[in-house]
Scaffold this motif. Structure first.
Motif, short mmCIF file in Angstrom:
data_model
loop_
_atom_site.label_atom_id
_atom_site.label_comp_id
_atom_site.label_asym_id
_atom_site.label_seq_id
_atom_site.Cartn_x
_atom_site.Cartn_y
_atom_site.Cartn_z
N LYS A 39 1.70 33.43 -42.50
CA LYS A 39 0.65 34.32 -43.00
C LYS A 39 -0.63 33.58 -43.36
O LYS A 39 -1.71 33.99 -42.95
N VAL A 40 -0.51 32.48 -44.12
CA VAL A 40 -1.71 31.78 -44.59
C VAL A 40 -2.46 31.14 -43.43
O VAL A 40 -3.69 31.23 -43.33
N LYS A 41 -1.72 30.52 -42.52
CA LYS A 41 -2.38 29.87 -41.38
C LYS A 41 -2.73 30.86 -40.27
O LYS A 41 -3.37 30.50 -39.29
N LYS A 42 -2.29 32.11 -40.40
CA LYS A 42 -2.57 33.18 -39.43
C LYS A 42 -2.06 32.82 -38.03
O LYS A 42 -2.79 32.78 -37.06
N LEU A 43 -0.74 32.53 -38.00
CA LEU A 43 -0.08 32.14 -36.77
C LEU A 43 1.20 32.94 -36.60
O LEU A 43 1.78 33.43 -37.58
N TYR A 44 1.63 33.03 -35.35
CA TYR A 44 2.91 33.65 -35.02
C TYR A 44 3.58 32.71 -34.03
O TYR A 44 2.90 32.06 -33.23
N ALA A 45 4.92 32.62 -34.08
CA ALA A 45 5.60 31.69 -33.17
C ALA A 45 6.96 32.22 -32.74
O ALA A 45 7.55 33.09 -33.41
N LYS A 46 7.44 31.70 -31.62
CA LYS A 46 8.77 32.00 -31.13
C LYS A 46 9.42 30.70 -30.67
O LYS A 46 8.71 29.79 -30.22
N HIS A 47 10.75 30.63 -30.77
CA HIS A 47 11.40 29.46 -30.18
C HIS A 47 12.36 29.89 -29.08
O HIS A 47 12.87 31.01 -29.08
N TYR A 48 12.56 28.99 -28.14
CA TYR A 48 13.33 29.25 -26.93
C TYR A 48 14.39 28.17 -26.77
O TYR A 48 14.14 27.00 -27.09
N GLU A 49 15.56 28.60 -26.28
CA GLU A 49 16.65 27.63 -26.07
C GLU A 49 17.13 27.69 -24.63
O GLU A 49 17.08 28.74 -23.99
N THR A 104 -1.09 28.06 -28.65
CA THR A 104 -1.96 28.91 -27.85
C THR A 104 -2.61 29.96 -28.76
O THR A 104 -2.59 29.81 -29.98
N PHE A 105 -3.18 31.00 -28.15
CA PHE A 105 -3.86 32.04 -28.94
C PHE A 105 -3.48 33.40 -28.39
O PHE A 105 -3.13 33.53 -27.22
N ASN A 106 -3.55 34.43 -29.20
CA ASN A 106 -2.97 35.73 -28.81
C ASN A 106 -3.91 36.59 -27.95
O ASN A 106 -4.07 37.77 -28.21
N HIS A 107 -4.45 35.97 -26.95
CA HIS A 107 -5.25 36.68 -25.95
C HIS A 107 -4.28 37.40 -25.00
O HIS A 107 -3.17 36.92 -24.77
N PRO A 108 -4.69 38.58 -24.42
CA PRO A 108 -3.78 39.31 -23.52
C PRO A 108 -3.26 38.51 -22.32
O PRO A 108 -2.28 38.90 -21.70
N LYS A 109 -3.90 37.38 -22.00
CA LYS A 109 -3.40 36.59 -20.86
C LYS A 109 -2.78 35.25 -21.25
O LYS A 109 -2.21 34.56 -20.42
N LYS A 149 -13.18 24.04 -40.15
CA LYS A 149 -13.31 24.61 -41.49
C LYS A 149 -12.44 25.86 -41.65
O LYS A 149 -11.86 26.11 -42.70
N GLU A 150 -12.37 26.66 -40.57
CA GLU A 150 -11.56 27.89 -40.64
C GLU A 150 -10.10 27.63 -40.38
O GLU A 150 -9.23 28.23 -41.00
N SER A 151 -9.82 26.76 -39.41
CA SER A 151 -8.45 26.51 -38.99
C SER A 151 -8.37 25.19 -38.22
O SER A 151 -8.78 25.11 -37.06
N GLU A 187 -7.53 37.99 -34.37
CA GLU A 187 -8.16 39.10 -35.09
C GLU A 187 -8.31 38.82 -36.58
O GLU A 187 -9.07 39.50 -37.26
N ASN A 188 -7.59 37.81 -37.09
CA ASN A 188 -7.69 37.48 -38.51
C ASN A 188 -8.75 36.44 -38.82
O ASN A 188 -8.85 35.98 -39.96
N PHE A 189 -9.53 36.06 -37.80
CA PHE A 189 -10.54 35.02 -38.00
C PHE A 189 -11.95 35.59 -37.80
O PHE A 189 -12.12 36.76 -37.43
N SER A 190 -12.94 34.74 -38.03
CA SER A 190 -14.35 35.16 -37.96
C SER A 190 -14.76 35.56 -36.54
O SER A 190 -14.11 35.18 -35.55
#
Ligand code: NI
Length: 267
Positions: free
Chosen positions: A75-85, A46-51, A148-150, A102-105
């Motif tokens: 960092k390089v791919k500009k992603l954040y993740a969490k895992h759930y059990e 997904t993407f880090n939109h407020p919703k 090209k960006e991601s 925010e790290n993209f064009s």
């Protein structure tokens, strides 16, 4: 919410094998002679939109008993993740990553604002959000610019909310000594393995080894024509015991970083 966890994963699997018929072929091949295939985890993007961020997408899983366990930065791919059990350890873990917009064009950010505007589903309460797919129109020209960006962003733009991959839990798979043997077997059967960073990512010291197929290219209808793009892939995970003698349940960022490239183009 009336959906059961089993029904949710059944719906996710059905949608997944439509996008990735290869996974069903491998599942059938590995499951021959009535072997049961367990899933280690199912991954979402997904993407880090407020919703629509990780925490939002996680809510339907949390309502089914899942708990957040680990977080990861790429960092390089500009992603954040969490895992759930889930307390029922026969159920797969859930891995949700998000694009850090925010790290993209500006162009990429505008595209994802458009996506958000067209997604009217409330991700917190809609049990089916994780397989609701795409809520917006897609254009191949935009796909190419995003790629090209991601490549991750291009994939998310094309397929929306769905399982990006299922993962065979190797520890419960009969008939193979290790991931190298499994990879050889799959290659002998004409399946392509992701070789970025080596076919097996991770190590016993890192307590997790992973490998994956390369995503199949499928034809997608864009507003400006039909084009083949990489869809979903199938992953394999082998877990090792930690110093307390328990099987490690987390993820290794360095390995996941390479696994994300399974949805890159192969030519
Ligand atoms: Ni994975």
């Amino acid at each position: 919410m009336s959906i059961t966890t089993e029904d949710l994963f059944k719906s996710l699997w059905q949608q997944y094998v439509q996008l990735n018929p290869t996974a069903e072929k491998i599942h059938t091949l590995l499951g021959r002679n009535n072997k049961v295939i367990y899933n280690d985890h199912v991954a979402f993007r997904t993407f880090n939109h407020p919703k629509f961020g990780v925490d939002h997408l996680a809510q339907t899983f949390e309502q089914l008993g899942y708990k957040a366990r680990g977080e990861y930065e790429f960092k390089v791919k500009k992603l954040y993740a969490k895992h759930y059990e889930h307390p029922n350890t026969d159920l797969p873990k859930v891995f949700i990553s998000e694009l850090l917009l925010e790290n993209f064009s500006d162009k990429l950010q505008t595209t994802f604002s458009h996506i958000a505007k067209h997604t009217s589903i409330d991700v917190r309460t809609s049990a089916g959000v994780s397989y609701s797919g795409r809520h917006w129109d897609i254009e191949y020209k935009t796909y190419q610019e995003l790629y090209k960006e991601s490549p991750y962003a291009a994939w998310l733009y094309t397929f929306g909310f769905c399982a990006n991959h299922f993962t065979v839990y190797f520890n419960k798979l009969e008939g193979f000594e290790g991931l190298p043997q499994l990879n050889s077997f799959l290659k002998e059967n004409n399946f392509q393995i992701n070789a970025s960073g080596g076919e097996v990512k991770g190590s016993p010291e890192l307590m997790l080894e992973q490998s994956s197929t390369m995503a199949e290219e499928i034809e997608v209808s864009f507003s400006d024509g039909k084009f083949k793009v990489p869809s979903c892939y199938y992953e394999f995970a082998k877990r090792y015991e930690d110093s307390t003698g328990n099987l490690y349940q987390g993820f290794v960022a360095g390995s996941a970083d390479k696994i994300f490239e399974s949805t890159n183009k192969t030519n």
